[in-house]
Design a protein around this motif. Structure first.
Motif, PDB file in Angstrom:
ATOM      1  N   ASN A 106       0.809  -1.203   0.000  1.00  0.00           N
ATOM      2  CA  ASN A 106       0.000   0.000   0.000  1.00  0.00           C
ATOM      3  C   ASN A 106       0.848   1.262   0.000  1.00  0.00           C
ATOM      4  N   ILE A 107       1.904   1.234   0.800  1.00  0.00           N
ATOM      5  CA  ILE A 107       2.732   2.432   0.897  1.00  0.00           C
ATOM      6  C   ILE A 107       3.437   2.692  -0.432  1.00  0.00           C
ATOM      7  N   SER A 108       3.854   1.618  -1.098  1.00  0.00           N
ATOM      8  CA  SER A 108       4.628   1.810  -2.320  1.00  0.00           C
ATOM      9  C   SER A 108       3.749   1.860  -3.565  1.00  0.00           C
ATOM     10  N   LEU A 109       2.439   1.743  -3.365  1.00  0.00           N
ATOM     11  CA  LEU A 109       1.525   1.667  -4.518  1.00  0.00           C
ATOM     12  C   LEU A 109       1.761   2.791  -5.534  1.00  0.00           C
ATOM     13  N   GLY A 110       1.980   2.406  -6.767  1.00  0.00           N
ATOM     14  CA  GLY A 110       2.202   3.389  -7.832  1.00  0.00           C
ATOM     15  C   GLY A 110       3.621   3.916  -7.874  1.00  0.00           C
ATOM     16  N   ARG A 111       4.411   3.538  -6.878  1.00  0.00           N
ATOM     17  CA  ARG A 111       5.796   4.013  -6.788  1.00  0.00           C
ATOM     18  C   ARG A 111       6.753   2.835  -6.679  1.00  0.00           C
ATOM     19  N   GLU A 112       6.303   1.673  -7.125  1.00  0.00           N
ATOM     20  CA  GLU A 112       7.143   0.496  -6.999  1.00  0.00           C
ATOM     21  C   GLU A 112       8.425   0.690  -7.807  1.00  0.00           C
ATOM     22  N   ILE A 113       9.525   0.214  -7.247  1.00  0.00           N
ATOM     23  CA  ILE A 113      10.788   0.281  -7.994  1.00  0.00           C
ATOM     24  C   ILE A 113      10.818  -0.916  -8.941  1.00  0.00           C
ATOM     25  N   THR A 114      11.108  -0.644 -10.215  1.00  0.00           N
ATOM     26  CA  THR A 114      11.064  -1.742 -11.188  1.00  0.00           C
ATOM     27  C   THR A 114      12.440  -1.987 -11.791  1.00  0.00           C
ATOM     28  N   ARG A 115      12.603  -3.232 -12.206  1.00  0.00           N
ATOM     29  CA  ARG A 115      13.779  -3.578 -12.998  1.00  0.00           C
ATOM     30  C   ARG A 115      13.221  -4.186 -14.275  1.00  0.00           C
ATOM     31  N   GLY A 116      13.409  -3.481 -15.362  1.00  0.00           N
ATOM     32  CA  GLY A 116      12.760  -3.932 -16.582  1.00  0.00           C
ATOM     33  C   GLY A 116      11.254  -3.906 -16.359  1.00  0.00           C
ATOM     34  N   PRO A 117      10.555  -4.931 -16.805  1.00  0.00           N
ATOM     35  CA  PRO A 117       9.108  -4.953 -16.625  1.00  0.00           C
ATOM     36  C   PRO A 117       8.683  -5.439 -15.240  1.00  0.00           C
ATOM     37  N   PHE A 118       9.629  -5.850 -14.410  1.00  0.00           N
ATOM     38  CA  PHE A 118       9.268  -6.485 -13.143  1.00  0.00           C
ATOM     39  C   PHE A 118       9.450  -5.555 -11.953  1.00  0.00           C
ATOM     40  N   VAL A 119       8.624  -5.777 -10.944  1.00  0.00           N
ATOM     41  CA  VAL A 119       8.783  -5.023  -9.706  1.00  0.00           C
ATOM     42  C   VAL A 119       9.941  -5.618  -8.909  1.00  0.00           C
ATOM     43  N   ASP A 120      10.826  -4.764  -8.479  1.00  0.00           N
ATOM     44  CA  ASP A 120      11.908  -5.228  -7.610  1.00  0.00           C
ATOM     45  C   ASP A 120      11.388  -5.190  -6.173  1.00  0.00           C
ATOM     46  N   LYS A 122      12.328  -6.449  -3.388  1.00  0.00           N
ATOM     47  CA  LYS A 122      13.247  -6.243  -2.280  1.00  0.00           C
ATOM     48  C   LYS A 122      13.559  -4.755  -2.112  1.00  0.00           C
ATOM     49  N   LYS A 123      13.903  -4.121  -3.208  1.00  0.00           N
ATOM     50  CA  LYS A 123      14.246  -2.687  -3.144  1.00  0.00           C
ATOM     51  C   LYS A 123      13.034  -1.867  -2.733  1.00  0.00           C
ATOM     52  N   THR A 124      11.858  -2.236  -3.286  1.00  0.00           N
ATOM     53  CA  THR A 124      10.634  -1.509  -2.964  1.00  0.00           C
ATOM     54  C   THR A 124      10.400  -1.567  -1.460  1.00  0.00           C
ATOM     55  N   ARG A 125      10.578  -2.746  -0.906  1.00  0.00           N
ATOM     56  CA  ARG A 125      10.377  -2.955   0.521  1.00  0.00           C
ATOM     57  C   ARG A 125      11.379  -2.173   1.346  1.00  0.00           C
ATOM     58  N   GLU A 126      12.632  -2.176   0.901  1.00  0.00           N
ATOM     59  CA  GLU A 126      13.673  -1.416   1.623  1.00  0.00           C
ATOM     60  C   GLU A 126      13.314   0.061   1.669  1.00  0.00           C
ATOM     61  N   ASN A 127      12.800   0.533   0.561  1.00  0.00           N
ATOM     62  CA  ASN A 127      12.372   1.924   0.475  1.00  0.00           C
ATOM     63  C   ASN A 127      11.301   2.241   1.500  1.00  0.00           C
ATOM     64  N   VAL A 128      10.344   1.321   1.611  1.00  0.00           N
ATOM     65  CA  VAL A 128       9.261   1.493   2.576  1.00  0.00           C
ATOM     66  C   VAL A 128       9.820   1.528   3.994  1.00  0.00           C
ATOM     67  N   LEU A 129      10.717   0.591   4.282  1.00  0.00           N
ATOM     68  CA  LEU A 129      11.288   0.534   5.627  1.00  0.00           C
ATOM     69  C   LEU A 129      12.084   1.806   5.925  1.00  0.00           C
ATOM     70  N   ALA A 130      12.773   2.323   4.906  1.00  0.00           N
ATOM     71  CA  ALA A 130      13.548   3.550   5.100  1.00  0.00           C
ATOM     72  C   ALA A 130      12.628   4.720   5.446  1.00  0.00           C
ATOM     73  N   THR A 131      11.486   4.788   4.764  1.00  0.00           N
ATOM     74  CA  THR A 131      10.526   5.863   5.064  1.00  0.00           C
ATOM     75  C   THR A 131      10.030   5.740   6.499  1.00  0.00           C
ATOM     76  N   MET A 132       9.713   4.510   6.909  1.00  0.00           N
ATOM     77  CA  MET A 132       9.240   4.294   8.289  1.00  0.00           C
ATOM     78  C   MET A 132      10.304   4.759   9.281  1.00  0.00           C
ATOM     79  N   GLU A 133      11.553   4.415   8.968  1.00  0.00           N
ATOM     80  CA  GLU A 133      12.672   4.756   9.836  1.00  0.00           C
ATOM     81  C   GLU A 133      12.798   6.276   9.953  1.00  0.00           C
TER      82      GLU A 133
END
Lengths: 503, 320
Positions: A106-120, A122-133
């Motif tokens: 939910n937090i990353s919705l529409g802002r997912e980090i992608t590699r090629g056509p795929f959602v990354d 792990k990185k997306t999740r790290e980003n979320v955790l960084a924001t929480m931090e």
């Protein structure tokens, strides 16, 4: 020099902004500016235009006239996405979350980090955790949002906003669905967001909250900006005068004491329902207003619903006006003379697409039915009478109720109750989302009914309401009665202590 | 003056919502009457009425079920299967009265079963009645032993084909059923409870409405109506055949939806369903009289339905 700094602080300026919907002029030539690092509150009655203004800032509504300058540059937002891209984000009254997805999704919705056509992932999740931090707001990223309580869901929405590098955040009635300690926490969070440099626009009904959290307060009335002033120059009374345009009168009508000799009309003994409430006993006399206080989630509404026959009891007895209603259905309770004004008028009270007439008469149709079906004339006359008594302002009884203001919709529920001439009225948050003027007339209604000998069970999260209207107060905490307060014991402090006592 | 425009717009939207179908049907009627030979004749109208009678009967009660918030796909299965039960009884006993009675009771029972599935077991009504459809179709194959059935006597065919004042009994029965349904919906406590249940289920429950009972009743009545329609249809064709043909329910649903009954529940009217049924009947009658290829008829019918649903969604947003 001074001019220069103030210009730098100003993030967003609106000049001459107007907006109409159909025949309603929602905003009229509003000039206002929002500064970085400040909490700027917008207050006003329902329909004053404060939410509309918030939505114009976000690009949800497009103004008919006027200009918006962001950082000295003119902008024209055609949709909320364009607002988002410029760091203008909103936290709305109704949460817009995907209930079946995780917090991180939910937090990353529409802002997912992608590699090629795929959602990354792990990185997306790290980003979320960084924001929480960064903002020190910690939530389990893998839990489904639907499983979280409302206050936590709101945090998810705030985190989503923050993860988009918000420069201006609009909070629209963010505490309306929160218990008071959660609201407290939210206010702190709002302050800290402002301190970190964001411009905050805070739309709220709750004047105490506004006084606590704001740097600047703007008052709107009928779509016009009445004034913008420093919080230090305002008081609760000055705000009420500004919002209503009238001098402050006593907020609550005078109460007359109930007859203490009269036998109770409702007697509840040791009722329980698994997971909701336990061992609740209470009595209400005719003409008495009994307050049921406590935090949201303490089981108040659940007790009310059980008394009203809307959910079955596991244990215990309910006797009402000489009848045993322990196993009664809603229609039994109605027939015996109970009425309920439910907590949420939109979800539990009204058929929004149907007419006033149908909404008011629904529980009492038996009264108007004969062998040949409904006696529509008698129904119309009765409903008309009750709507006049409760001072519903309407354009015709056959119009659908969704066109009416919140206060009038609430009064419709009182008119509905009145048709049954009940002996007990259960009013669950009767003034929620209702403006200051309509509040007073709802208080008048409640006190009048009590003076005529009706017993009232009043559930409210607004402590002033409980203090101003009730003869006696029962405080619930975690599904149990934690305290009963009367007369000298009945103080704001005592109610709050009992509510937080943890049972 | 933007104010006036907004106000007028609002009124226009409300008018379109309530009377749009009547205006369009009238226009089509005038157009066909002016341009098409053989349309505005007594015989043609009698035929249209007779053809539409089964649809009108089922569509009236489908309107009620949809207003209460549910779909019923099994109308087709009841329509096909109930007459097979009726003819079985007719063949065995020779009594047409008993046959009709049994056929309708079977329909009511099937409706009750649908009601049970939806209100007690909380299955989504679309999915639930799709499932029961196959059960009912199956029952039809079993009772008829997979073969075409014909009435043993010649009274059965008179149920639908007797003429009073030049109009078939099927039409008269349809008129009576439609009137009953309309009165039930607009003039009784049950009708109000239907609107309330579809409008806001939780609010209806808290206002003392027995929501499950109301919804189950709409299914039972619709089952009975579908069975009656099926019996009239079999009387008209002097036969009945097991099948799993879903087409009847789509004709019925089309009339209800083109008539502007909200798919979300809580709004609708029988007279609009009836008007829409005639609109669709005029349309296909006009096509036939002009000898337009049935394939084109389908294409155009599809577009009309889409248009109706689109207009519905649009007015919902504007009026909302």
């Amino acid at each position: 020099m001074a001019d220069l700094t103030s210009q730098n602080k100003t993030l967003l300026t609106l000049s001459g902004v107007s907006k109409h919907f159909g025949g309603t002029q929602a905003l009229v030539g509003v000039d206002i500016s929002f500064e970085r690092g400040k909490v700027h509150s917008l207050i006003g009655e329902n329909g004053a235009g404060k939410s509309t203004l918030g939505k114009v800032l976000l690009g949800v509504h497009q103004p008919d006239a006027g200009e918006m300058m962001l950082d000295g540059e003119a902008i024209h937002l055609r949709n909320p996405a364009q607002g988002n891209d410029r760091g203008l984000v909103g936290i709305s009254q109704e949460l817009s979350l995907l209930q079946n997805r995780s917090v991180a999704d939910n937090i990353s919705l529409g802002r997912e980090i992608t590699r090629g056509p795929f959602v990354d992932a792990k990185k997306t999740r790290e980003n979320v955790l960084a924001t929480m931090e960064r903002f020190n707001m910690h939530l389990d990223p893998d839990v489904h949002v639907g499983a979280l309580p409302v206050a936590e869901q709101q945090k998810v929405e705030i985190l989503r906003a923050l993860s988009r590098d918000a420069r201006l955040i609009v909070f629209d009635e963010p505490t309306a669905r929160l218990a008071s300690h959660q609201a407290e926490q939210l206010l702190e969070l709002v302050r800290s967001l402002a301190n970190s440099g964001a411009a905050i626009v805070y739309v709220s009904h709750f004047l105490d909250e506004v006084l606590k959290v704001s740097d600047t307060i703007s008052i709107l009335r009928n779509g016009k900006l009445i004034r913008t002033s420093d919080r230090k120059t305002e008081t609760r009374d000055s705000l009420i005068v500004g919002v209503t345009g009238q001098e402050v009168q006593n907020q609550f009508p005078p109460l007359s004491p109930p007859d203490l000799q009269a036998p109770p009309v409702l007697s509840v003994r040791g009722i329980s329902r698994a997971g909701e409430f336990e061992d609740i006993s209470l009595d209400i006399r005719p003409g008495e207003i009994l307050g049921l206080a406590g935090l949201v989630g303490s089981g108040r509404s659940e007790v009310a619903h059980a008394i009203y026959g809307a959910s079955p009891l596991d244990k215990g007895q309910i006797s009402f006006a000489g009848a045993d209603l322990s196993k009664a259905s809603v229609s039994d309770c109605l027939k015996n003379g109970m009425a309920l004004v439910p907590e949420s008028r939109r979800d539990q009270g009204l058929m929004l697409s149907r007419s006033l007439l149908e909404n008011v008469s629904l529980p009492h149709l038996r009264q108007f039915s004969g062998v040949l079906g409904l006696n529509k004339k008698r129904e119309y006359e009765e409903v008309d009478l009750r709507c006049k008594e409760t001072r519903v302002k309407h354009e015709g009884l056959r119009h659908p109720v969704d066109m009416l203001s919140g206060g009038n919709q609430q009064k419709i529920l009182f008119a509905r109750a009145a048709v049954g001439q009940p002996k007990l009225l259960i009013a669950d948050e009767p003034t929620r989302g209702v403006d200051v003027g309509a509040k007073r007339s709802i208080y008048d209604l409640i006190v009048n009914l009590a003076n005529q000998g009706e017993a009232i069970l009043l559930i409210s999260s607004e402590i002033e309401e409980i203090m101003g209207l009730c003869h006696r107060v029962i405080v619930m905490s975690r599904g149990r009665i934690s305290k009963e307060l009367v007369q000298d014991n009945l103080t704001e402090q005592a109610v709050m202590n009992a509510a937080f006592s943890g049972g | 003056m933007p104010l006036l425009v907004g106000d007028k717009m609002q009124k226009l939207v409300l008018f379109a919502r309530n009377y749009g179908i009547a205006v369009i049907t009238l226009l089509l009627f005038v157009l066909l009457a002016a341009t098409t030979d053989g349309f505005a004749t007594e015989r043609n109208f009698r035929n249209i009425l007779d053809q539409q009678s089964t649809v009108l009967i089922a569509a009236s009660f489908m309107t009620i079920a949809i207003i209460a918030g549910n779909f019923d796909v099994s109308v087709s299965a009841v329509f096909v299967t109930a007459p097979l039960f009726a003819l079985t009884v007719e063949n065995a006993t020779g009594s047409v009265t008993l046959a009709v009675l049994v056929g309708i009771i079977v329909g009511l029972a099937m409706g009750a079963f649908n009601g049970l599935v939806v209100t007690r077991f909380k299955v989504n009504s679309f999915i639930g009645t799709l499932a029961t459809s196959f059960m009912f179709f199956g029952a039809g194959y079993l009772i008829s032993d997979r073969s075409l059935m014909r009435p043993a006597g010649d009274i059965y065919q008179q149920i639908a084909r007797t003429r009073y004042f030049g109009i078939t009994s099927a039409t008269w029965i349809a008129i009576i059923v439609v009137i009953i349904a309309a009165l039930l919906l607009s003039r009784t406590r049950f009708g109000r409870n239907v609107f309330a249940t579809g409008g806001n289920q939780e609010a209806a429950r808290l206002a003392g409405v027995n929501v499950s009972r109301v919804q189950a009743t709409t299914f039972i009545l619709l089952g009975g109506a579908a069975a009656l329609a099926g019996i009239l249809n079999s009387s008209r064709s002097i036969s009945a055949q097991p099948s799993d043909d879903f087409s009847f329910v789509f004709t019925v649903l089309t009339a209800v939806i083109v008539g502007g009954t909200s798919i979300a529940g809580g709004q609708g009217a029988i007279w609009r369903t009836i008007t829409a049924a005639f609109f669709l009947a005029f349309l296909s009658n006009g096509f036939n009289l002009h000898q337009i290829d049935p394939i084109w008829q389908r294409l155009i019918q599809g577009m009309v339905i889409l248009l109706a649903v689109g207009v519905d969604a649009w007015t919902q947003r504007r009026a909302g």
